[in-house]
Design an enzyme around this catalytic site. Structure first.
Site, PDB file in Angstrom:
ATOM      1  N   GLU A 158       0.823  -1.225   0.000  1.00  0.00           N
ATOM      2  CA  GLU A 158       0.000   0.000   0.000  1.00  0.00           C
ATOM      3  C   GLU A 158       0.851   1.267   0.000  1.00  0.00           C
ATOM      4  OE1 GLU A 158      -3.032  -0.233   3.094  1.00  0.00           O
ATOM      5  OE2 GLU A 158      -4.102  -1.775   1.965  1.00  0.00           O
ATOM      6  N   GLU A 211      -5.491  -8.292  -0.527  1.00  0.00           N
ATOM      7  CA  GLU A 211      -6.218  -7.999   0.726  1.00  0.00           C
ATOM      8  C   GLU A 211      -7.664  -7.737   0.341  1.00  0.00           C
ATOM      9  OE1 GLU A 211      -4.733  -5.215   3.656  1.00  0.00           O
ATOM     10  OE2 GLU A 211      -2.656  -5.633   3.050  1.00  0.00           O
ATOM     11  N   GLN A 216      -7.774 -11.091   7.403  1.00  0.00           N
ATOM     12  CA  GLN A 216      -6.565 -11.875   7.545  1.00  0.00           C
ATOM     13  C   GLN A 216      -6.961 -13.299   7.953  1.00  0.00           C
ATOM     14  OE1 GLN A 216      -3.558  -9.780   9.803  1.00  0.00           O
ATOM     15  NE2 GLN A 216      -3.741  -7.953   8.539  1.00  0.00           N
TER      16      GLN A 216
HETATM   17  O1  AHR Z   1      -5.259  -5.857   7.009  1.00  0.00           O
HETATM   18  C1  AHR Z   1      -5.111  -4.756   7.843  1.00  0.00           C
HETATM   19  C2  AHR Z   1      -4.362  -3.611   7.164  1.00  0.00           C
HETATM   20  O2  AHR Z   1      -5.154  -3.115   6.122  1.00  0.00           O
HETATM   21  C3  AHR Z   1      -3.064  -3.955   6.495  1.00  0.00           C
HETATM   22  O3  AHR Z   1      -1.969  -3.905   7.360  1.00  0.00           O
HETATM   23  C4  AHR Z   1      -2.932  -2.884   5.445  1.00  0.00           C
HETATM   24  O4  AHR Z   1      -2.200  -3.321   4.328  1.00  0.00           O
HETATM   25  C5  AHR Z   1      -4.356  -2.527   5.126  1.00  0.00           C
HETATM   26  O5  AHR Z   1      -4.560  -1.159   5.118  1.00  0.00           O
END
Ligand code: AHR
Length: 495
Positions: free
Chosen positions: A176, A295, A352
């Site tokens: 990011e 993500e 996650q």
């Molecule tokens: O998944 C949580 C956070 O969300 C991660 O660290 C980041 O990459 C995103 O903004």
């Protein structure tokens, strides 16, 4: 009772997008909250293995059907010194992690994580720090992981007890980097140059690796589109995938837009492909990049209080969201979108894996790990194999405030020509019951026997209960079934 809305979904075994890359069913482990410490790793837990990793969590990871795990961040990686996490554990430094204002003890590092993925048969995807660090440190990490022996870093790995190279194939060039919250955030030009140079060096160390360049951290970013264009002007020829990140939540109680998140994800993928392909066309490249949606999830981010904790400590409980049936329906719809884009989206990571916005919760004090509502659509989708069929949907449109008009029903289907297995995934985004006719003229027989359904109304005990398809009516080439309001359903063979 209101009469049900009607819709149809048509599938044909000859109308497909090719095989689904198994890496589409990946997840993400970050040094964040209790994802690593107290999540996958907890020495002293009654189910910990000899390496300190929790067996109850590992069992659920297997059951979830995960294929790949991204590591170690996330925002964490942008301040991470990977060398802190190798060698004798007792000599590793405790660091202040600035991304989540926590203490990082470095008890788990590269070798421990890659040992865990190897034991579970998972493909690792490592991210390098392009926030506070750069080309040399990234190249050194590839050397440490992938060179057999006879160089400084490969011999360090061997001295640390790992004789054979880890052979990590997939690498993310930072995380990011378009986000102002990111340590070492850069503009697109600066990041594009650094990503290209770092990628070049990493591939000189090991030409067999594949690289993911950072796209935007969301479609709402002010630089979205321009970011991808500029970055790819520099990095197109070096990289293999462009990343996308997206988290969905109901904004101001707008449930209807939330239920249309799958349509928003589909539009996002289309936009990034258009931008990436335009960059390829400008350079007259024969290569077309694929996407890494590394993500994605439902995350009630606007409720996140921020990370300015008064007392930084190891593994504070952060982002431990409890998911509902509604969230599971949306997660199921996001998976439908990924399957429907499987010709260009090769990699997906549910963010996650454990405790942190996760399908698996691992409580402390010896309490066994458990499955959240979102676990079920993921495990049932990841269990399918074969090709992504084109599922043509004819359904009324729902008008949403955030995403415009979207079909009230979404669908995806998979077909494995080797086993003959077929799965059909359906979401009813509306608050009416839907009567769906599934047309399948090209299948002589469609051996669907079981439906599993999650309803938003199930609350946080949603478990995707199996029901025999007693309400199925069919004449051989079409099948009709009823979908509850705001629900996700998969049709599969009986097992
Ligand atoms: O998944 C949580 C956070 O969300 C991660 O660290 C980041 O990459 C995103 O903004």
């Amino acid at each position: 009772m209101p009469s049900p809305m009607t819709a149809s979904v048509s599938i044909d075994p000859e109308h497909h997008r090719g095989p689904i890359d198994r890496r589409l069913f990946g997840t993400f482990v970050e040094h964040l909250g209790r994802c690593v410490y107290g999540g996958i790793f907890e020495p002293g837990h009654p189910h910990a293995d000899e390496h300190g990793f929790r067996g109850d969590v590992a069992d659920l990871v297997r059951e979830l059907g995960v294929t790949l795990v991204r590591y170690p961040g996330g925002n964490f990686v942008s301040g991470y010194r990977w060398e802190d996490g190798i060698g004798p554990v007792g000599e590793r430094p405790r660091r202040l992690d600035l991304a989540w204002r926590s203490i990082e003890p470095n008890t788990v590092g590269t070798d421990e994580f890659l040992g865990w993925t190897a034991r579970l048969g998972l493909e690792p995807m490592l991210a390098v720090n392009l926030g506070t660090r750069g080309i040399q440190e990234a190249a050194d990490l590839v050397e440490y992981c992938n060179i057999a022996e006879g160089t400084a870093w490969s011999d360090r790995r061997r001295a640390n007890g790992v004789a054979r190279p880890h052979g990590v194939r997939l690498w993310c060039l930072g995380n990011e980097m378009d986000g102002p919250w990111q340590l070492g955030h850069k503009d697109a030009h600066a990041y594009g140059v650094l990503a290209a140079q770092t990628g070049q060096a990493m591939k000189l160390v090991d030409p067999t690796i594949e690289l993911v360049v950072c796209g935007s951290s969301g479609r709402d970013m002010p630089t979205f589109g321009q970011w991808e264009s500029t970055v790819l002007e520099h990095a197109y020829d070096v990289v293999d995938y462009v990343s996308l990140h997206a988290y969905y939540e109901p904004h101001d109680g707008d449930r209807r837009s939330f239920l249309a998140s799958g349509a928003a994800m589909h539009a996002f993928i289309g936009d990034v492909l258009a931008t990436a392909d335009a960059a390829g066309a400008r350079r007259r490249s024969r290569r077309r990049l694929r996407l890494s949606f590394d993500e994605w999830n439902v995350w009630y981010m606007s409720e996140f209080p921020g990370n300015d904790q008064p007392e930084p400590r190891v593994a504070p409980p952060l982002l431990e969201q409890i998911y509902s049936g509604l969230d599971a329906v949306v997660v199921g719809d996001l998976l439908i979108t990924l399957v429907n884009n499987a010709d260009r989206v090769a990699i997906g990571c549910l963010a996650q894996l454990v405790n942190v916005i996760a399908p698996i919760m691992a409580p402390p004090d010896g309490v066994p790990a458990w499955r959240q509502a979102t676990f079920h659509p993921f495990s049932l989708t990841a269990a399918t194999t074969g090709r992504s069929l084109v599922a043509t949907v004819d359904a009324p449109e729902l008008s949403t405030a955030r995403h415009g008009d979207v079909p009230a029903v979404s669908a995806a289907a998979t077909h494995d020509p080797e086993t003959g297995a077929v799965s059909v995934f359906l979401v009813n985004r509306s608050d009416l019951e839907a009567e769906v006719t599934l047309r399948h003229p090209g299948f002589a027989e469609l051996p669907l026997a079981v439906a599993r359904t999650i309803r938003a109304a199930d609350g946080d005990v949603a478990t995707a209960g199996a029901r025999p398809l007693t309400d199925l009516m069919g004449d051989g080439s079409a099948t009709t079934l009823r979908l509850p309001p705001e629900s996700w359903t998969v049709l599969t063979q009986a097992s």
